[in-house]
Design a protein around this motif. Structure first.
Motif, PDB file in Angstrom:
ATOM      1  N   PRO A 132       6.170  90.753  11.352  1.00 54.75           N
ATOM      2  CA  PRO A 132       7.583  90.455  11.100  1.00 54.75           C
ATOM      3  C   PRO A 132       7.845  90.071   9.649  1.00 54.75           C
ATOM      4  N   ASN A 133       8.825  90.717   9.053  1.00 51.05           N
ATOM      5  CA  ASN A 133       9.139  90.484   7.640  1.00 51.05           C
ATOM      6  C   ASN A 133       9.519  89.041   7.366  1.00 51.05           C
ATOM      7  N   GLU A 134      10.181  88.402   8.346  1.00 49.23           N
ATOM      8  CA  GLU A 134      10.657  87.025   8.127  1.00 49.23           C
ATOM      9  C   GLU A 134       9.526  86.000   8.118  1.00 49.23           C
ATOM     10  N   LYS A 135       8.343  86.411   8.539  1.00 48.75           N
ATOM     11  CA  LYS A 135       7.192  85.499   8.536  1.00 48.75           C
ATOM     12  C   LYS A 135       6.269  85.735   7.340  1.00 48.75           C
ATOM     13  N   LEU A 136       6.632  86.700   6.512  1.00 51.91           N
ATOM     14  CA  LEU A 136       5.821  87.032   5.339  1.00 51.91           C
ATOM     15  C   LEU A 136       6.486  86.498   4.074  1.00 51.91           C
TER      16      LEU A 136
ATOM     17  N   LYS B 130       2.762  81.864   9.548  1.00 48.85           N
ATOM     18  CA  LYS B 130       3.359  82.437   8.341  1.00 48.85           C
ATOM     19  C   LYS B 130       2.244  82.950   7.441  1.00 48.85           C
ATOM     20  N   ILE B 131       2.589  83.952   6.645  1.00 52.49           N
ATOM     21  CA  ILE B 131       1.617  84.554   5.735  1.00 52.49           C
ATOM     22  C   ILE B 131       2.173  84.552   4.322  1.00 52.49           C
ATOM     23  N   ILE B 132       1.314  84.209   3.372  1.00 52.99           N
ATOM     24  CA  ILE B 132       1.655  84.322   1.947  1.00 52.99           C
ATOM     25  C   ILE B 132       0.705  85.346   1.346  1.00 52.99           C
ATOM     26  N   GLY B 133       1.268  86.372   0.724  1.00 51.24           N
ATOM     27  CA  GLY B 133       0.443  87.385   0.089  1.00 51.24           C
ATOM     28  C   GLY B 133       0.840  87.589  -1.360  1.00 51.24           C
ATOM     29  N   ILE B 134      -0.049  88.171  -2.130  1.00 46.69           N
ATOM     30  CA  ILE B 134       0.243  88.474  -3.534  1.00 46.69           C
ATOM     31  C   ILE B 134       0.930  89.837  -3.568  1.00 46.69           C
TER      32      ILE B 134
ATOM     33  N   ALA C 140      10.087  87.304   1.229  1.00 46.37           N
ATOM     34  CA  ALA C 140       9.616  88.691   1.153  1.00 46.37           C
ATOM     35  C   ALA C 140      10.753  89.705   1.223  1.00 46.37           C
ATOM     36  N   THR C 141      11.910  89.280   1.704  1.00 44.96           N
ATOM     37  CA  THR C 141      13.047  90.199   1.835  1.00 44.96           C
ATOM     38  C   THR C 141      13.917  90.220   0.587  1.00 44.96           C
TER      39      THR C 141
ATOM     40  N   PRO D 186      10.596  73.729   1.804  1.00 40.60           N
ATOM     41  CA  PRO D 186       9.145  73.890   2.000  1.00 40.60           C
ATOM     42  C   PRO D 186       8.825  74.975   3.028  1.00 40.60           C
ATOM     43  N   ILE D 187       7.714  75.631   2.825  1.00 40.67           N
ATOM     44  CA  ILE D 187       7.346  76.737   3.710  1.00 40.67           C
ATOM     45  C   ILE D 187       6.857  76.247   5.060  1.00 40.67           C
ATOM     46  N   LEU D 188       6.296  75.032   5.129  1.00 36.13           N
ATOM     47  CA  LEU D 188       5.783  74.498   6.382  1.00 36.13           C
ATOM     48  C   LEU D 188       6.818  73.605   7.052  1.00 36.13           C
TER      49      LEU D 188
END
Length: 513
Positions: free
Chosen positions: A134-138, A114-118, A58-59, A67-69
């Motif tokens: 937190p930006n690092e978790k998006l 963690k969050i994944i958004g469009i 996101a940054t 991997p995200i997980l």
């Protein structure tokens, strides 16, 4: 003979041992097969997420290189992964506010959220500023590809009729009525119009299970949910200002106080709707920033909780608008087995009676009682005239005053009521619900059915208190108002208001049943 018996027992023992071994092997085989199947089923979403190649930071906006997980290199961590629709969707900010508040409790229990958004980098930056997440978790999935891979809902799959679909002018006009720019490429008119048709249909509850009940819950309130708006929070939408809290409302030059302003411990009427108004204003005033992919407007989200080995502990797929949880009254209740239950049930930590709200002194009678106050001038005139028309004399008023003074002096709590009045019945119900000992003086069936003595008593109550309507409530010899109306000197808000604030209990001390 003895040797024969020993041989028989030995063969019998071997036979039993062989049967036990076969049973154990069969049990182990079945359990292993079940475990393998369960693991295969529960890990499908985990595998899909781990192998996704469209997720971006996101940054920086760069594709993730890992991997995200969590993997084997980060053991002993559970994973909470939330897939939001567009970052500009009203669901997104509402859900994220709760998740942000729960982050410390999640981290304490070693659960990585963690969050994944469009969206894209500017959308993510604006979203994090607004929600404090937190930006690092998006993370971002610009086109919602991972949403599709997970089979998340994207609307009822409606399409415009052919007569409209083939008319570029009508399509352009339709799109001009909606937020966002009209595409420069007219071949995009129809796809975008169809997306909007699906989204608007869901807003109306079509093909969107749970949407209409949730919209109504936002306006009507929820006695089983905690408060949702801080006491100091102010929401502004154009010429409308709501707050601080749920009480005061200003519409241009006109100001008023909501009838439920003094009620605490539950989600009050329009409280959640006010939160949603705040989110709506944020999105609509920054539409081009937040809604980066209009073709994904109808895409819904989902929530997944995985254990340390990637097994699925919980999952939920949104079915419509404002349906981001299976338990919308307490959206994070699914986390109760894994984090502090108080946080899971009430992450914002606002007042919460746990659904055990007092029922009396609230509801439709409250606004009705406030409206009755507008007629107080007429009631006062009628009150005085009624006693005089029945031939009341000065001595009658003196006797009535003495009777009232003696009654309120000899009893800690006194209520003057009409038998047929719903407000009187409710006042007695409030006292009964609190377990308060009181003296009920029934003035009559109703004001128009009173004889001379009772009319004089009613008129004398007006003279002593300045209040024309019943019930009258006295505590420790002082008039505290009626059920919803306050005392004439402004010191007390009435019985219901004193109950809501807890001051009634302070006034009567421990004198209860």
């Amino acid at each position: 003979m003895l040797i024969k018996m020993m041989r028989h027992n030995h063969h019998h023992h071997n036979h039993l041992h062989h049967l036990a071994f076969r049973a154990s092997f069969a049990t182990y085989f079945l359990l292993s097969l079940f475990s393998h199947c369960a693991h295969a089923l529960s890990s499908k979403a985990y595998t899909t997420l781990q192998t996704a190649n469209t997720i971006r930071d996101a940054t920086t906006g760069l594709l993730l290189s890992s991997p995200i997980l969590p993997t084997s290199s980060t053991p002993n961590k559970k994973s909470l992964l939330v897939l939001l629709p567009q970052l500009g969707e009203f669901d997104s900010a509402e859900y994220c506010e709760l998740l942000t508040a729960a982050l410390p409790a999640l981290e304490q229990r070693n659960i990585e959220c963690k969050i994944i958004g469009i969206g894209d980098v500017p959308a993510a930056s604006a979203f994090c500023r607004f929600t404090s997440f937190p930006n690092e978790k998006l993370f971002m999935d610009p086109d919602g590809a991972i949403h599709k891979d997970l089979g998340l809902y994207s609307g009822p799959n409606l399409a415009l009729p052919k007569v409209i679909a083939e008319n570029q002018g009508l399509l352009k006009f339709f799109l001009s009525l909606l937020p966002g720019d009209i595409p420069t490429d007219n071949t995009q008119y129809l796809p975008l119009a169809n997306v909007w048709i699906n989204y608007l249909a869901m807003c109306a509850g079509i093909g969107a299970k749970g949407t209409l009940p949730e919209i109504l819950r936002g306006y009507l309130g929820d006695s089983n949910a905690p408060e949702r708006l801080r006491e100091d929070q102010v929401v502004r939408a154009g010429f409308v200002t709501i707050g601080p809290g749920v009480g005061k409302v200003k519409i241009g030059p006109w100001e008023y106080t909501q009838w439920f302003a003094d009620e605490r411990g539950y989600q009050r009427p329009v409280e959640l709707a006010t939160v949603r108004l705040k989110n709506m204003v944020e999105v609509l005033t920054k539409w081009e920033t937040y809604v980066t992919n209009p073709l994904a407007i109808a895409q819904r989200g989902g929530t997944y909780l995985f254990d340390e080995e990637g097994n699925e502990l919980y999952s939920y797929k949104s079915t419509g608008i404002l349906t981001y949880s299976q338990t919308m009254g307490r959206p994070l209740s699914f986390l109760s087995p894994y984090i502090d239950e108080r946080v899971a049930l009430n992450p914002l930590g606002l007042l919460d009676t746990g659904g055990k709200n007092p029922k009396r002194g609230r509801g439709i009678l409250k606004p009705a009682g406030k409206l009755m106050g507008l007629l107080s001038v007429l009631f006062k005139m009628e009150n005085t005239w009624q006693a005089k028309l029945m031939g009341a004399e000065d001595g009658d008023y003196v006797r009535a005053k003495k009777e009232i003074q003696q009654t309120i002096a000899n009893n800690q709590v006194v209520v003057y009521t009409y038998r047929l009045s719903p407000f009187s019945a409710e006042a007695l119900g409030v006292l009964d619900e609190m377990g308060v000992k009181y003296t009920n003086v029934e003035v009559g069936l109703e004001w128009f059915l009173l004889d001379k003595d009772k009319s004089v008593l009613r008129a004398q109550l007006l003279e002593m208190t300045g209040q024309s309507s019943l019930p009258h409530v006295f505590v420790n010899g002082e008039h505290v108002g009626g059920l919803f109306t306050g005392s004439s000197d402004g010191r007390y808000p009435g019985l219901a208001g004193l109950k809501e604030s807890g001051k009634f209990t302070d006034m009567i001390g421990q004198d209860r049943h």
